[in-house]
Design an enzyme around this catalytic site. Structure first.
Site, short mmCIF file in Angstrom:
data_model
loop_
_atom_site.label_atom_id
_atom_site.label_comp_id
_atom_site.label_asym_id
_atom_site.label_seq_id
_atom_site.Cartn_x
_atom_site.Cartn_y
_atom_site.Cartn_z
N LEU A 453 -11.56 24.61 17.81
CA LEU A 453 -12.00 23.22 17.98
C LEU A 453 -12.91 22.78 16.84
O LEU A 453 -12.98 21.59 16.51
CB LEU A 453 -12.75 23.07 19.31
CG LEU A 453 -11.93 23.36 20.58
CD1 LEU A 453 -12.83 23.32 21.80
CD2 LEU A 453 -10.79 22.35 20.73
N GLY A 454 -13.63 23.74 16.23
CA GLY A 454 -14.55 23.40 15.14
C GLY A 454 -15.30 24.62 14.66
O GLY A 454 -15.32 25.67 15.30
N GLY A 456 -19.12 25.85 12.79
CA GLY A 456 -20.49 25.44 12.51
C GLY A 456 -21.23 26.51 11.76
O GLY A 456 -20.68 27.54 11.37
N GLY A 457 -22.53 26.27 11.55
CA GLY A 457 -23.35 27.20 10.80
C GLY A 457 -23.51 28.54 11.48
O GLY A 457 -23.77 29.55 10.84
N GLY A 459 -21.18 29.78 14.00
CA GLY A 459 -19.98 30.40 14.51
C GLY A 459 -18.82 29.43 14.64
O GLY A 459 -18.83 28.33 14.09
N THR A 460 -17.78 29.86 15.40
CA THR A 460 -16.56 29.08 15.58
C THR A 460 -16.36 28.80 17.07
O THR A 460 -16.64 29.65 17.91
CB THR A 460 -15.35 29.87 15.04
OG1 THR A 460 -15.59 30.21 13.67
CG2 THR A 460 -14.08 29.05 15.13
N VAL A 461 -15.88 27.59 17.38
CA VAL A 461 -15.66 27.18 18.78
C VAL A 461 -14.15 27.16 19.06
O VAL A 461 -13.38 26.54 18.32
CB VAL A 461 -16.27 25.80 19.06
CG1 VAL A 461 -16.05 25.41 20.52
CG2 VAL A 461 -17.76 25.80 18.75
N LYS A 474 -17.86 29.54 22.22
CA LYS A 474 -18.55 29.56 20.93
C LYS A 474 -18.78 31.01 20.53
O LYS A 474 -19.60 31.70 21.11
CB LYS A 474 -19.88 28.81 21.02
CG LYS A 474 -20.63 28.72 19.69
CD LYS A 474 -21.88 27.87 19.84
CE LYS A 474 -22.58 27.68 18.52
NZ LYS A 474 -23.81 26.87 18.65
N ASP A 571 -31.24 19.47 15.33
CA ASP A 571 -30.02 19.22 14.55
C ASP A 571 -29.23 18.06 15.17
O ASP A 571 -28.03 18.17 15.46
CB ASP A 571 -29.16 20.48 14.48
CG ASP A 571 -28.11 20.41 13.37
OD1 ASP A 571 -28.25 19.56 12.48
OD2 ASP A 571 -27.16 21.21 13.39
#
Length: 722
Positions: A453-454, A456-457, A459-461, A474, A571
Site C-alpha cells: 500500500l505504501g 515510509g521511513g 518500513g512498508t505497509v 506495517k 510528522d
C-alpha cells in the site's frame, strides 16, 4: 607390476631429474652481471640500472641517492622510486596539490597553495591503477593531462557543510571526489581552488588537496583532512615499455630486441597509443626477468600450490603433470575428469580374488562370504538404530532452536520493554492482539509486492486479508536499536489513543526478525493523493476539505490536551491523513511521535520529519513542541487551499509551500493561488487562509494552539451546516 605403476614411477623419476636440473641453476639474477641490483631497500631489475652499461638506454637510468638513510633510487631529476616491476610498472612518490587558507596549521584568510606537475619523455601515467582524487569540503580540482600535442582537461567538485555529512570509504562528491584519468598520458598538472575560502568549515577543513595516486593504496577517511596536512607525497604508478616499435618490427632487429630469454615472448600493452612500444613476458610456467638471458625460471606449481591436480602433482620444466595413483584412472585434474576409482571386481583380469570380490576406494578386497552376510546384517541393525536416535535428536533440537529463535526475536524487538510499558496502562493489553508470523504471512500472501500500500521511513505497509476483516500490516525495516525504539514508541502511543479519527491499532507480531504492526484498513487512500491527483481532486469539494481539516485538527487537539499523557505527533502531513469511503479523516503513522510528560513542554530529539512540513524553529533548536504540529498542520491547510505540494525543486527561491503561500498573500489576493475547484465560499476561504498564516508563524509562541485551531474550524463548519 602393472603398466600404470610403471608410468607413475617413470614420471616421478623425470620429476626428480627436473628438480635436480632446476636446483643446479644459479639463483636467477635481476640485473646484468657485475651490476648493482639494489639501491637501499629497492630492487633495480634490468632494463633499469644505475651505472653505465647496466641499463638498456637513458630512459631506464636510475640514480642512487646515498645521502639518504637508507639510500633511495631517483628517476630523472627528482622522482622518488619505491618499486620497479619487470611486468612494466614503476612505483613512485608524487607531490600532493594543496590549497590552504591560513597555512597548514593556522586559521586566517591567508592563502597558501601549489600546483604540482609531472612529466615523462617516454613512460606514461597508468590509467588502470591510478585515479585523480580531490579531498575537501570547499573544493574544485582541475586535472590537465598531456599526450603528445593533445591536452585533456577534466576535474571534479567536492562539497560538504559539516564533518558529520562525510562518509568514510566513498568519494562521491561529499568531502571527496574521484575520477578516472585518460590512457597514455605522459604528463599531468593539478590545480585547486575553492568557492568560499573554506569559510564555516575552516575549523575541521582549512585545506583542499588533490592528487593522482594508486587507487589500491588509497582509502578515503575524514581523518585525511588533518593527516594530509603533514604529507607531501602519495604513491603513483607509471607504466613503462621498451622503445617505440611494435613486436613485429622489434623482432626483425635481434641486436636491439629486448626479449633475450628463450623462454619469453613479446606483447604490446597499449595498442591504442602510437609509439608506445612493447614489453617482454616469461612464458606460462616460468617467471623472472625476460630481459636477461636465463632470467625466466621454472615455477614449481606443485610446491607453490598453483596446480589443479586432484591428487598427486609432479613438477616438470615449464609445466606439471597430474598422475592418478594405482587403482584410479583419468586425467587427474580438478578442471577435468579427475581421478575416478577403478572397479577391479568387474574385470577378473584386474583382481586376484578366487570367489568374492568387494571394490574399495582405490583397491579391492577378497572376503569370506559368511563374514560378509554377518557384517551386512550387523551394519543394517546398527544403522537403523542410529537413524532412529538421530531423528529424535534432530526433532528435539529443531524444536528447542525454534523456541530460542522466537524468544530471541521477541527480546530483540523490544518485547519485554513493550510488555512492561503496556501492562501499566489500563485497557492496552486487552485491545491489542499478538499475531503469529504464520497468520500475517498468510494474510499478505507471503508479503506479495502486489499487496504493498505504501512505503515510509520506518518500513512498508501491506494489505492483508483475515477471515473476518481486511487489515493493513506495517512491516518495519529494523537495522539498529534506534528503529526498535521507533517500533516500541508507535505501539505505546497508539495504545493510549481512543479517537474515531485515528487509525486503530489492532495488534502486533514480535516473533520474527522484523516486527510488524497490524492496523484497521482504510480503503480510500491518502489526502495527498486526493488533492494532487487531477482525476480525484474534483471529488473533494470545499465542504469536504473543511471537514477533513476540522477532523484532523480535532485529533491533534486531543493528542495535545485530552490524551492521558500529552502526545506530539511529529510528522503531520497529507500522506499521513487517510480517508475512508465517506471521506472521513483518519490520522496515521505515529512512528515519529513522542509522549510528553505533563511537567515538560518540549522534547529534545534528533531532527526528523518531512521536507516542507518541518517547523523552522524545530530545525534550529532540535526541540520538538506541540507548536511543531501546529506548523505542520498549517502546511496541510495551505495544501487544501492551493492544491500544491509541500515541497518542490521547481522554484529554488520558493521550494516550500509555506514560503510560497505567505509570500503570495503579501503580494496579492488569495484568489490568485486558490485551487481551481474552489470557486465559492470566499469568506470561509479567507478565514481558513488567515488561520493558516497564524499556524505558519516562524515563532512557535505566536502560533495558536491546536485547541484554538479546532474551535475556529468547528465554528466555520457549523455555518456550512446551517
Amino acid at each position: 607390476m602393472g603398466c600404470q605403476q610403471v608410468q607413475l614411477i617413470t614420471l616421478q623419476i623425470l620429476a626428480i631429474l627436473s628438480s635436480v636440473a632446476i636446483a643446479a641453476q644459479a639463483t636467477p639474477a635481476i640485473a646484468k652481471p657485475g651490476c648493482d641490483d639494489h639501491c637501499g631497500n629497492v630492487s633495480i631489475p634490468y632494463p633499469f640500472g644505475m651505472t653505465q652499461g647496466c641499463y638498456l638506454d637513458d630512459d631506464f637510468l636510475i640514480t642512487c641517492d646515498h645521502s639518504s638513510i637508507p639510500p633511495k633510487p631517483i628517476y630523472g631529476s627528482n622522482v622518488n622510486v619505491t618499486k620497479i616491476d619487470v611486468e612494466g610498472q614503476l612505483h613512485i612518490l608524487q607531490y600532493i596539490a594543496y590549497d590552504c587558507y591560513g597555512g597548514m596549521q593556522q586559521k586566517t584568510s591567508t592563502r597558501y597553495f601549489n600546483q604540482p606537475w609531472l612529466n615523462f619523455a617516454k613512460f606514461t601515467i597508468s590509467s588502470t591503477q591510478n585515479k585523480f582524487t580531490a579531498v575537501g569540503c570547499d573544493t574544485y580540482a582541475i586535472f590537465r593531462g598531456y599526450k603528445g600535442d593533445q591536452v585533456y582537461t577534466t576535474g571534479c567538485l567536492s562539497i560538504c557543510e559539516s564533518i558529520d555529512s562525510v562518509v568514510d570509504g566513498t568519494c562521491s562528491g561529499v568531502g571527496c571526489c574521484q575520477i578516472s584519468i585518460p590512457n597514455g598520458l605522459r604528463g599531468i598538472n593539478l590545480t585547486l581552488s575553492s568557492y568560499n575560502k573554506h569559510e564555516g568549515i575552516i575549523d575541521f577543513n582549512p585545506c583542499s588537496f588533490a592528487f593522482v595516486t594508486n587507487q589500491d593504496e588509497f582509502n578515503f577517511s575524514s581523518k585525511l583532512y588533518r593527516e594530509l596536512q603533514n604529507k607531501t607525497h602519495l604513491p603513483l604508478v607509471v607504466d613503462w615499455s621498451i622503445g617505440k616499435e611494435t613486436c613485429e618490427v622489434a623482432q626483425k632487429n635481434q641486436t636491439s630486441y629486448a626479449c633475450v630469454d628463450k623462454k619469453s615472448n613479446c606483447y604490446e600493452p597499449d595498442s591504442t597509443t602510437s609509439g608506445y612500444g612493447y614489453r617482454c613476458n616469461c612464458l606460462e610456467g616460468y617467471r623472472g626477468n625476460p630481459y636477461l638471458s636465463g632470467g625466466c625460471q621454472d615455477i614449481d606449481e606443485c610446491v607453490e600450490g598453483l596446480h589443479k591436480c586432484k591428487k598427486d602433482c609432479i613438477n616438470t620444466v615449464g609445466n606439471y603433470s597430474c598422475p592418478c595413483p594405482p587403482g584410479y584412472h583419468g586425467d587427474g585434474r580438478k578442471d577435468g575428469e579427475g581421478c575416478q576409482d577403478i572397479d577391479e571386481c568387474t574385470d577378473p583380469r584386474l583382481n586376484k580374488c578366487k570367489k568374492n570380490c568387494i571394490n574399495t576406494e582405490g583397491s579391492y578386497t577378497c572376503p569370506d562370504q559368511s563374514r560378509v552376510i554377518k557384517l551386512a546384517v550387523g551394519l543394517a541393525i546398527g544403522i537403523t538404530g542410529l537413524l532412529v536416535g538421530i531423528s529424535w535428536l534432530v526433532f528435539g533440537f529443531k524444536k528447542r532452536k525454534l523456541e530460542n529463535i522466537r524468544k530471541t526475536f521477541f527480546e530483540q524487538n523490544g518485547g519485554p520493554k513493550l510488555k512492561k510499558l503496556l501492562s501499566g496502562r489500563e485497557g492496552s493489553t486487552e485491545t491489542i492482539k499478538i499475531f503469529t508470523a504464520k497468520e500475517l504471512k498468510k494474510a499478505s500472501d507471503n508479503y506479495n509486492k502486489s499487496r504493498i500500500l505504501g512505503r515510509g521511513g520506518y518500513g512498508t505497509v501491506y494489505k492483508g486479508e483475515l477471515a473476518d476483516k481486511t487489515i493493513a500490516i506495517k512491516k518495519f525495516k529494523i537495522v539498529d536499536k534506534s528503529l526498535t525504539e521507533q517500533f516500541i514508541n508507535e505501539v505505546v502511543v497508539l495504545s493510549q489513543i481512543n479517537h474515531r479519527n485515528v487509525v486503530k491499532l489492532l495488534g502486533c507480531c514480535l516473533e520474527t526478525q522484523i516486527p510488524s504492526l497490524v492496523y484497521e484498513f482504510i480503503n480510500n487512500g491518502t489526502l495527498f493523493h486526493h488533492i494532487h491527483d487531477n482525476n480525484k481532486a474534483s471529488a473533494i469539494s470545499w465542504d469536504i476539505r473543511l471537514r477533513i481539516a476540522t477532523e484532523t485538527a480535532g485529533v491533534l487537539s486531543y493528542l495535545h490536551s485530552a490524551a492521558s499523557t500529552p502526545i506530539i505527533h511529529g510528522d503531520v502531513k497529507s500522506t499521513n491523513i487517510l480517508l475512508d469511503d465517506k471521506y472521513t479523516a483518519k490520522v496515521s503513522d505515529f512512528g515519529a511521535s513522542r509522549l510528553a510528560p505533563s511537567d515538560q513542554t518540549q522534547l529534545s530529539t534528533f531532527v526528523q520529519g518531512t521536507l516542507g512540513y518541518l517547523d523552522p524553529e524545530y530545525l534550529q533548536t532540535s526541540q520538538m513542541t506541540e507548536k511543531s504540529d501546529v506548523y505542520s498542520f498549517g502546511v496541510v491547510l495551505a495544501e487544501l487551499l492551493t492544491g500544491k505540494i509541500a515541497f518542490s525543486f521547481d522554484k529554488p527561491e520558493e521550494r516550500t509551500l509555506a514560503t510560497y503561500f505567505l509570500t503570495s498573500l503579501k503580494e496579492g489576493p488569495l484568489v490568485n493561488i486558490l485551487d481551481d475547484i474552489l470557486v465559492h465560499a470566499a469568506e470561509q476561504l479567507e478565514k481558513v487562509a488567515n488561520l493558516a498564516i497564524r499556524c505558519l508563524n516562524v515563532k512557535g509562541d505566536e502560533r495558536p494552539t491546536m485547541k484554538v485551531v479546532e474551535m475556529e474550524l468547528e465554528a466555520l463548519m457549523r455555518k456550512v451546516e446551517i
